[in-house]
Every structure is written in C-alpha cells, then in structure tokens.
Write a protein that holds these residues in place. Sequence first.
Motif, mmCIF file in Angstrom:
data_model
loop_
_atom_site.group_PDB
_atom_site.id
_atom_site.type_symbol
_atom_site.label_atom_id
_atom_site.label_comp_id
_atom_site.label_asym_id
_atom_site.label_seq_id
_atom_site.Cartn_x
_atom_site.Cartn_y
_atom_site.Cartn_z
ATOM 1 N N MET A 40 26.971 23.038 25.055
ATOM 2 C CA MET A 40 26.128 22.067 25.754
ATOM 3 C C MET A 40 26.347 22.132 27.265
ATOM 4 O O MET A 40 25.399 22.022 28.048
ATOM 5 C CB MET A 40 26.410 20.658 25.236
ATOM 6 C CG MET A 40 25.907 20.401 23.826
ATOM 7 S SD MET A 40 24.120 20.693 23.629
ATOM 8 C CE MET A 40 23.436 19.559 24.836
ATOM 9 N N TRP B 6 19.785 14.129 33.341
ATOM 10 C CA TRP B 6 20.637 14.302 32.155
ATOM 11 C C TRP B 6 22.071 13.948 32.517
ATOM 12 O O TRP B 6 22.608 14.404 33.533
ATOM 13 C CB TRP B 6 20.562 15.740 31.675
ATOM 14 C CG TRP B 6 21.370 16.050 30.436
ATOM 15 C CD1 TRP B 6 20.956 15.905 29.149
ATOM 16 C CD2 TRP B 6 22.695 16.593 30.380
ATOM 17 N NE1 TRP B 6 21.953 16.318 28.281
ATOM 18 C CE2 TRP B 6 23.030 16.748 29.007
ATOM 19 C CE3 TRP B 6 23.635 16.955 31.344
ATOM 20 C CZ2 TRP B 6 24.256 17.246 28.589
ATOM 21 C CZ3 TRP B 6 24.863 17.453 30.934
ATOM 22 C CH2 TRP B 6 25.167 17.591 29.562
ATOM 23 N N SER B 7 22.693 13.143 31.667
ATOM 24 C CA SER B 7 24.068 12.717 31.919
ATOM 25 C C SER B 7 24.917 12.960 30.681
ATOM 26 O O SER B 7 24.435 12.879 29.542
ATOM 27 C CB SER B 7 24.127 11.221 32.277
ATOM 28 O OG SER B 7 23.255 10.923 33.349
ATOM 29 N N LEU B 8 26.189 13.248 30.915
ATOM 30 C CA LEU B 8 27.164 13.399 29.837
ATOM 31 C C LEU B 8 28.370 12.546 30.174
ATOM 32 O O LEU B 8 28.993 12.712 31.224
ATOM 33 C CB LEU B 8 27.584 14.868 29.694
ATOM 34 C CG LEU B 8 28.591 15.150 28.573
ATOM 35 C CD1 LEU B 8 27.884 15.114 27.211
ATOM 36 C CD2 LEU B 8 29.266 16.508 28.772
ATOM 37 N N LEU C 278 30.660 21.335 22.457
ATOM 38 C CA LEU C 278 30.572 20.790 23.812
ATOM 39 C C LEU C 278 30.485 21.915 24.839
ATOM 40 O O LEU C 278 29.757 21.804 25.832
ATOM 41 C CB LEU C 278 31.788 19.903 24.094
ATOM 42 C CG LEU C 278 31.821 19.262 25.481
ATOM 43 C CD1 LEU C 278 30.584 18.417 25.713
ATOM 44 C CD2 LEU C 278 33.086 18.434 25.666
ATOM 45 N N ASN D 136 31.429 12.647 22.946
ATOM 46 C CA ASN D 136 30.686 12.464 24.183
ATOM 47 C C ASN D 136 29.270 12.015 23.863
ATOM 48 O O ASN D 136 28.795 12.167 22.732
ATOM 49 C CB ASN D 136 30.661 13.756 24.989
ATOM 50 C CG ASN D 136 32.038 14.151 25.478
ATOM 51 O OD1 ASN D 136 32.463 13.749 26.552
ATOM 52 N ND2 ASN D 136 32.745 14.941 24.685
ATOM 53 N N TYR E 167 19.369 11.053 28.429
ATOM 54 C CA TYR E 167 18.229 11.467 29.235
ATOM 55 C C TYR E 167 17.585 10.199 29.801
ATOM 56 O O TYR E 167 16.873 9.489 29.104
ATOM 57 C CB TYR E 167 17.210 12.234 28.394
ATOM 58 C CG TYR E 167 17.693 13.559 27.860
ATOM 59 C CD1 TYR E 167 17.315 14.752 28.472
ATOM 60 C CD2 TYR E 167 18.516 13.619 26.746
ATOM 61 C CE1 TYR E 167 17.744 15.973 27.970
ATOM 62 C CE2 TYR E 167 18.945 14.837 26.241
ATOM 63 C CZ TYR E 167 18.564 16.009 26.859
ATOM 64 O OH TYR E 167 18.997 17.208 26.366
ATOM 65 N N ILE F 240 27.654 13.895 20.877
ATOM 66 C CA ILE F 240 28.147 15.273 20.774
ATOM 67 C C ILE F 240 29.629 15.209 20.446
ATOM 68 O O ILE F 240 30.432 14.775 21.269
ATOM 69 C CB ILE F 240 27.929 16.053 22.083
ATOM 70 C CG1 ILE F 240 26.456 16.065 22.470
ATOM 71 C CG2 ILE F 240 28.472 17.479 21.958
ATOM 72 C CD1 ILE F 240 26.194 16.641 23.843
ATOM 73 N N GLU G 67 25.332 12.353 25.354
ATOM 74 C CA GLU G 67 24.363 12.879 26.320
ATOM 75 C C GLU G 67 23.213 11.888 26.423
ATOM 76 O O GLU G 67 22.757 11.330 25.417
ATOM 77 C CB GLU G 67 23.860 14.261 25.920
ATOM 78 C CG GLU G 67 23.070 14.330 24.643
ATOM 79 C CD GLU G 67 22.283 15.639 24.518
ATOM 80 O OE1 GLU G 67 22.018 16.284 25.546
ATOM 81 O OE2 GLU G 67 21.928 15.989 23.375
ATOM 82 N N ALA H 274 23.516 22.983 29.951
ATOM 83 C CA ALA H 274 23.177 22.054 31.029
ATOM 84 C C ALA H 274 23.286 22.734 32.392
ATOM 85 O O ALA H 274 22.408 22.561 33.255
ATOM 86 C CB ALA H 274 24.097 20.834 30.957
ATOM 87 N N ALA I 31 19.366 9.198 23.783
ATOM 88 C CA ALA I 31 20.775 9.570 23.749
ATOM 89 C C ALA I 31 21.135 10.232 22.428
ATOM 90 O O ALA I 31 20.462 10.050 21.411
ATOM 91 C CB ALA I 31 21.655 8.346 23.990
ATOM 92 N N GLY J 40 20.569 20.708 22.134
ATOM 93 C CA GLY J 40 21.375 19.628 21.568
ATOM 94 C C GLY J 40 21.112 19.426 20.087
ATOM 95 O O GLY J 40 22.045 19.213 19.304
#
Length: 489
Positions: free
Chosen positions: A344, A433-435, A341, A453, A457, A330, A455, A348, A327, A130
């Motif tokens: 990424m 991990w979230s997007l 993206l 977006n 953690y 992106i 990201e 991921a 966070a 990232g």
Amino acid sequence: MFPSAIVQFSIVATCFSQQTPVVVEWLTRIESFWHIVFVVAVLALVITTSAHAILMKRDHRAAVMWVAFIWLSPLIGAVCYLLLGVNRIRRRAARLRGDEGKVANPGEAASTDAPPQLLGSNLASLVQLGRNVTSRPLLAGNAIQPLENGDEAFPAMLRAINEARISVSLATYIFDHDSGGESFLAALTAAVKRGVAVRVLIDDVGARYSHPPMARALRRHGVPCAHFLPQVWFRRFAAMNMRSHRKTLVIDGRTAFMGGMNIRAGNLLERQPPARHPIRDLQFGVTGPVVAQLQATFVDDWHYCTGEHLAGEVWFPPLVPAGEVAARVITDGPDEDLDKLNWMLHGALGAARKSIWIATPYFLPDQPLIAALTTAALRGVEIRIVLPARNNLPFVHWASRAGWWQVLKPGCRLWLTAGPFDHSKVVVIDETWSLVGSANWDARSLRLNYEINLEAYDPTFARQLVQHLETKLAAAHEVTLAEVNARPL
C-alpha cells in the motif's frame, strides 16, 4: 542380537577386570563412533537448515546471511535459524472468523470501492490496490476525529468506556500500571460490574513495561484479559520478535478509537507533576461502517489467543453512515498479512502527483521504499518528512540519521521536531489520501509486528492532518544534505 550383546558385554567386562589394553581400544572405538555420529548429525542439520533458508526466505539477502551464518558457525548458526529464522506463526483470518464479517456487516457487500469523486483521478488505482491487497471493501460514510496526545484521547476513550452498554474490546501494545493505566482499569472494572462484555488483549512483551503487570490487576478485578503470544514456553521463543503492535478500542461495536497511542501516563502532557518521559502522539476517534473492520481484527486476534469466538450483535451491530470519509482497515503481520502495508505504501507513493507528508518516530525504510521516495521526488512531488529530534531509542535514531542522505539527495525535505518525543504516525498523499495507525517506517513494523492502519479518502480529513504537521514545522529544524554530510564521526 540379544545373546551377541551379552557376549560383547562379557568380553568388555572381563577385559576391564583384567586391566588389559583392550579396554582402551574399546573406549577409543566408542569415542570415535560418537564423534562420527555427532559430525554427521551436525552436517545433516546444517544442510537441512541451509536448504530451508534458500527455499523459503523471501528476501535473498536474508537467505544469504543465514546460510553464511549456518556454515561459518554450524551448530550455533543452525540452532539460531531454527529458533529465530523460521516463521511458525500461521493464522487464517477467514477460518478463525468464519462468516462473521459477512453476516454482521451486510452493508459491506453493497458498498462501492471507488467513490464517485475519485473515479478517473490518480487515486482511483489506489482504491483498487487496497481492495486487492486487503480483500476488504472501501466503506463510505465514516467520521474520523484526530485526538492530540493523551490529554484529548484518554478522556474521550474513558468517557466512551463509561458509557458502554453492551461490549468493550481493547487491544494495546503497552498497558502501564501507572496513573494513566489505572484510570482505564477503573473504567473497565466498572463496565464489567454493569454487565458489559469486556475483553482486553495486551501484547506479552508490552505488558512487561511496568511492574506489577496491569494484566494481573485486570484479572483480579474480574476483567477478561489475555496476552498476545505469551513468552512462557521454549516453543514460543521463535515468536519473540512477532509482537502485536495494534492499538484499538471499540465500544458497543459502534464507536472506535485507533492509532499509535499506548496506555501510559507519559501521553498526558498537561498532568502535574509531568511524567518523566513525556510522549506526543495522535489517536483517532472513528464512527461509521469501518468500525466493523476494526472490530473484526480484534475478534481474529482474540480467537487466536484464547479460542473464544466473539459473534453476534453484541460485537457486530448494524452500522449506519456517520460522516463523509471513505475508509478501509489495512492489517499487516508476519502471516497471511505479510507485506500488505508495504504494498500500500508503494502504491500510494507511486500514485502521488503533488505532495507527500510523512510523520513517523522511527524512519528506517528499506531500499525499495527509499527508491520509491526518490522516484517520487524526481517526478516533482514535494515530499516532507517529519521526525522527532530526540528519539526514545538512541540507536534507532543513529541508524536512521545514517540514511537521511539517501532521501535528501534526490530532493526530499526533512524536519526534526523539538521535544517531547513525537510518536505520531501519519502519511498524507496529495491532501486527499491519508494513512494513520500503529505502523512505523521500519522493518519491525513492516515485516515482524502485527499492525493495524486505516486508509482514508477525504480532502477535509487530509487537510486536518496537514495543518497539524505544518504546526509542528513552525518550531522544527530542517535538516540539509550539507549538515548530514558534515556530521561528526
């Protein structure tokens, strides 16, 4: 040369006046000459555009298709390539923003890209990816709150606008002139009257989803408003596909909202009478240092569209920690952010060890993404894909369904949620991990649109999203490979 031309003209005139066959011969020669000029010009255009496609197109399949189109339909193909195949949008974020991000956000320089709890884990490499992809640090100390549908998101956003004291920046793809949009119009107008610095940026195509356009009403009420890439002049035709799909709202530089939610009455599911086309969606309230990255993206876009440079603490105040989420923003688009993206997502999917959750309204991944999903599934990662059963774009739904077998065959699982149409966009990896944001899993989002977006953690936030998706599955239909193979012609 000049006397010679006069002599030739005199000869032609004399011949014409005497109606001799020489006139016909001269006209034939002229016609042949212009035919040759036309053929040479078209050939030069075909060769030039073909060479450009071969040398400049990143996707070899696109290059082959363009070259074939150009040669099989020389004039039309070459003109279409010049209008639609050449990306003339070139922005340099650093040049537009200058040193604003560094000066206004000193906390970024002191932040670490690898939170201690992630060091040594399978996600540590994703942290570094990232940083290298976005050139932005991963900022600790943020809070992110999911807001379901317009029934939760719109009141929170309107309350924040009404409480604004310094600045409001709003970017959206669609801003409908309906009951939902009018509530934002009233709040933004009141903010301007209080002396708040307000800026509204609407995509030029999205602004035309309702009539009369909301931008006209905003300007009439004194709210500064601009269109992203307005389709006014012929020279803008080349950018007709390059739309700003970003949706952000930043209040006083400290509180932000972002996600995939447009401003329209269809997002209000509890309103009476109900909207004709209801939409389920997720928006996110954000506080903490990462708000500065959201604001910086708006500042870039606003400067690009208007030439106005938004600077200082009005837009970038000092920010303090507000939560436990690490966070990073992106951005993606058909300029210097191209493929960020995509990289990424590949990173991921490759880093996943236990589980992958995907929710998107438009699921049309390209072959490399399908290969990444397949590889993850074959490694034993449990992959769940959540899509709407009925799409607002039927042709997209048909195209998506035609490719489901490619992810079902290696072991991915796919569910279709019942209506209303679900516009949510979420990715969760290993419940850590979230997007979230504006991008879909299709070529338009990953190659053409300007997207934003976030990201994150944080296991707690990730589990919130997983629980939200698990709730959807309770009333969803799981699609099997046998069902897809048995679909009618």
